[in-house]
Design a protein around this motif. Structure first.
Motif, PDB file in Angstrom:
ATOM      1  N   UNK A  58       0.850  -1.196   0.000  1.00 24.42           N
ATOM      2  CA  UNK A  58       0.000   0.000   0.000  1.00 24.42           C
ATOM      3  C   UNK A  58       0.880   1.239   0.000  1.00 24.42           C
ATOM      4  N   UNK A  59       0.432   2.278  -0.686  1.00 22.28           N
ATOM      5  CA  UNK A  59       1.079   3.586  -0.617  1.00 22.28           C
ATOM      6  C   UNK A  59       0.073   4.566  -0.033  1.00 22.28           C
ATOM      7  N   UNK A  60       0.459   5.181   1.068  1.00 21.11           N
ATOM      8  CA  UNK A  60      -0.384   6.161   1.750  1.00 21.11           C
ATOM      9  C   UNK A  60       0.184   7.545   1.455  1.00 21.11           C
ATOM     10  N   UNK A  61      -0.620   8.402   0.881  1.00 18.29           N
ATOM     11  CA  UNK A  61      -0.203   9.762   0.542  1.00 18.29           C
ATOM     12  C   UNK A  61      -0.926  10.742   1.456  1.00 18.29           C
ATOM     13  N   UNK A  62      -0.158  11.555   2.176  1.00 18.23           N
ATOM     14  CA  UNK A  62      -0.747  12.521   3.114  1.00 18.23           C
ATOM     15  C   UNK A  62      -0.042  13.862   2.963  1.00 18.23           C
ATOM     16  N   UNK A  63      -0.678  14.888   3.491  1.00 20.83           N
ATOM     17  CA  UNK A  63      -0.033  16.199   3.547  1.00 20.83           C
ATOM     18  C   UNK A  63       1.090  16.154   4.576  1.00 20.83           C
ATOM     19  N   UNK A  64       2.244  16.699   4.207  1.00 19.96           N
ATOM     20  CA  UNK A  64       3.386  16.731   5.106  1.00 19.96           C
ATOM     21  C   UNK A  64       3.243  17.883   6.099  1.00 19.96           C
ATOM     22  N   UNK A  65       3.462  17.589   7.372  1.00 17.03           N
ATOM     23  CA  UNK A  65       3.261  18.589   8.418  1.00 17.03           C
ATOM     24  C   UNK A  65       4.169  19.812   8.233  1.00 17.03           C
ATOM     25  N   UNK A  66       5.363  19.616   7.682  1.00 18.51           N
ATOM     26  CA  UNK A  66       6.308  20.724   7.534  1.00 18.51           C
ATOM     27  C   UNK A  66       6.135  21.489   6.225  1.00 18.51           C
ATOM     28  N   UNK A  67       5.272  21.008   5.350  1.00 18.30           N
ATOM     29  CA  UNK A  67       5.151  21.616   4.029  1.00 18.30           C
ATOM     30  C   UNK A  67       4.171  22.778   3.985  1.00 18.30           C
ATOM     31  N   UNK A  68       4.277  23.581   2.928  1.00 16.35           N
ATOM     32  CA  UNK A  68       3.390  24.725   2.752  1.00 16.35           C
ATOM     33  C   UNK A  68       1.959  24.302   2.470  1.00 16.35           C
ATOM     34  N   UNK A  69       1.777  23.159   1.819  1.00 15.34           N
ATOM     35  CA  UNK A  69       0.442  22.743   1.413  1.00 15.34           C
ATOM     36  C   UNK A  69      -0.455  22.443   2.608  1.00 15.34           C
ATOM     37  N   UNK A  70       0.128  22.001   3.712  1.00 13.97           N
ATOM     38  CA  UNK A  70      -0.669  21.705   4.901  1.00 13.97           C
ATOM     39  C   UNK A  70      -1.128  22.971   5.611  1.00 13.97           C
ATOM     40  N   UNK A  71      -0.561  24.114   5.237  1.00 14.72           N
ATOM     41  CA  UNK A  71      -0.843  25.360   5.940  1.00 14.72           C
ATOM     42  C   UNK A  71      -1.686  26.329   5.129  1.00 14.72           C
ATOM     43  N   UNK A  72      -2.308  25.846   4.070  1.00 19.99           N
ATOM     44  CA  UNK A  72      -3.230  26.682   3.310  1.00 19.99           C
ATOM     45  C   UNK A  72      -4.499  25.896   3.045  1.00 19.99           C
ATOM     46  N   UNK A  73      -5.641  26.543   3.224  1.00 17.32           N
ATOM     47  CA  UNK A  73      -6.921  25.877   3.027  1.00 17.32           C
ATOM     48  C   UNK A  73      -7.430  26.006   1.598  1.00 17.32           C
ATOM     49  N   UNK A  74      -6.600  26.522   0.716  1.00 21.05           N
ATOM     50  CA  UNK A  74      -7.019  26.693  -0.672  1.00 21.05           C
ATOM     51  C   UNK A  74      -6.971  25.383  -1.460  1.00 21.05           C
ATOM     52  N   UNK A  75      -6.346  24.361  -0.900  1.00 22.62           N
ATOM     53  CA  UNK A  75      -6.289  23.050  -1.551  1.00 22.62           C
ATOM     54  C   UNK A  75      -6.805  21.993  -0.570  1.00 22.62           C
ATOM     55  N   UNK A  76      -7.235  20.827  -1.053  1.00 20.56           N
ATOM     56  CA  UNK A  76      -7.715  19.768  -0.149  1.00 20.56           C
ATOM     57  C   UNK A  76      -6.662  19.284   0.832  1.00 20.56           C
ATOM     58  N   UNK A  77      -5.384  19.472   0.524  1.00 27.63           N
ATOM     59  CA  UNK A  77      -4.325  19.023   1.431  1.00 27.63           C
ATOM     60  C   UNK A  77      -4.178  19.927   2.650  1.00 27.63           C
TER      61      UNK A  77
END
Length: 252
Positions: A128-147
């Motif tokens: 299995x490959x589990x893909x999640x938003x990385x806690x340190x990344x910019x994508x986890x800190x903006x609500x403009x994307x599902x991540x």
């Protein structure tokens, strides 16, 4: 609350969504090749990434959470998507050789229970490959994307969660270094090449591969042995460099 399926579809039709799809598809191909002759399950909202595998895989099925909603997929062929409860996937045990989870874990009310269902439907030695938003990344800190919704994870947190569900981490990597800004999506490839070398800890996504953990049956009348996972991860590496999604060396 989970993102609505219409919101997810709209995102992947945008420039940023297409960039995310291209980066994850590349990692998926590096890990699993073309999945020739395999049975594959796409959980959460993973359909944007498994389309290229349909030509060679024996079977590709999509399961979308009830709280998210489901859409007909693929649009140009008979429907292969179904609505699924998270705690009781409507599939028999050990049915799939590969399971891809995207937009599945971060907003799950019971992450371990969700992954236990992944374990149940995986075939012995399945991956299995589990893909999640990385806690340190910019994508986890903006609500403009599902991540930017739900719980992001660090590598250690995700590995611990997988082990709690009897899934043994066997490799990991990162993806999506471009900032989550629409006008920068066209530079995603350049950010991917530079980011993996210059600032690897700030990737938007974390991808971790795990294998189904199985144990040998204890023989009767012999000295009992401590059960061990069939595969164990290699010694840890510095967080600054990602390891490929490949099986590690066995311990002696």
């Amino acid at each position: 609350m989970r993102r609505d399926v219409l919101e997810l579809r709209q995102f992947y039709a945008s420039d940023l969504g297409r960039a995310a799809r291209a980066m994850v598809e590349r990692k998926l191909t590096e890990a699993w090749g073309d999945a020739h002759g395999l049975d594959l399950l796409a959980l959460g909202y993973a359909t944007p990434f498994v389309g290229p595998l349909r030509a060679t895989a024996r079977r590709v099925v999509a399961g979308m959470p009830a709280l998210q909603g489901v859409e007909v997929w693929p649009a140009e062929a008979p429907n292969l998507a179904t609505l699924t409860p998270e705690d009781a996937l409507p599939f028999q045990n050990a049915l799939f050789d590969r399971v891809l989870v995207v937009h599945g874990l971060e907003e799950s009310p019971d992450p371990v229970g969700y992954l236990r269902e992944v374990w149940r439907v995986l075939a012995p030695s399945g991956k299995a490959i589990i893909t999640v938003a990385s806690r340190n990344g910019l994508w986890a800190n903006t609500e403009k994307t599902p991540f930017g919704h739900g719980r992001p994870y660090t590598r250690g947190q995700l590995a611990e969660l997988l082990r709690d569900a009897d899934l043994e981490p066997s490799g990991w990597t990162r993806a999506l270094y471009v900032p989550p800004v629409g006008w920068m999506a066209g530079w995603a490839e350049g950010f991917e090449q530079a980011g993996s070398r210059l600032w690897p800890g700030f990737a938007g996504l974390l991808l971790m591969e795990a294998v189904k953990q199985t144990f040998a049956v204890k023989p009767q009348g012999r000295r009992a042995r401590v059960a061990r996972p069939a595969l164990v991860p290699a010694p840890g590496v510095p967080a600054a460099s990602a390891r490929p999604l490949a099986s590690p060396r066995r311990r002696p």
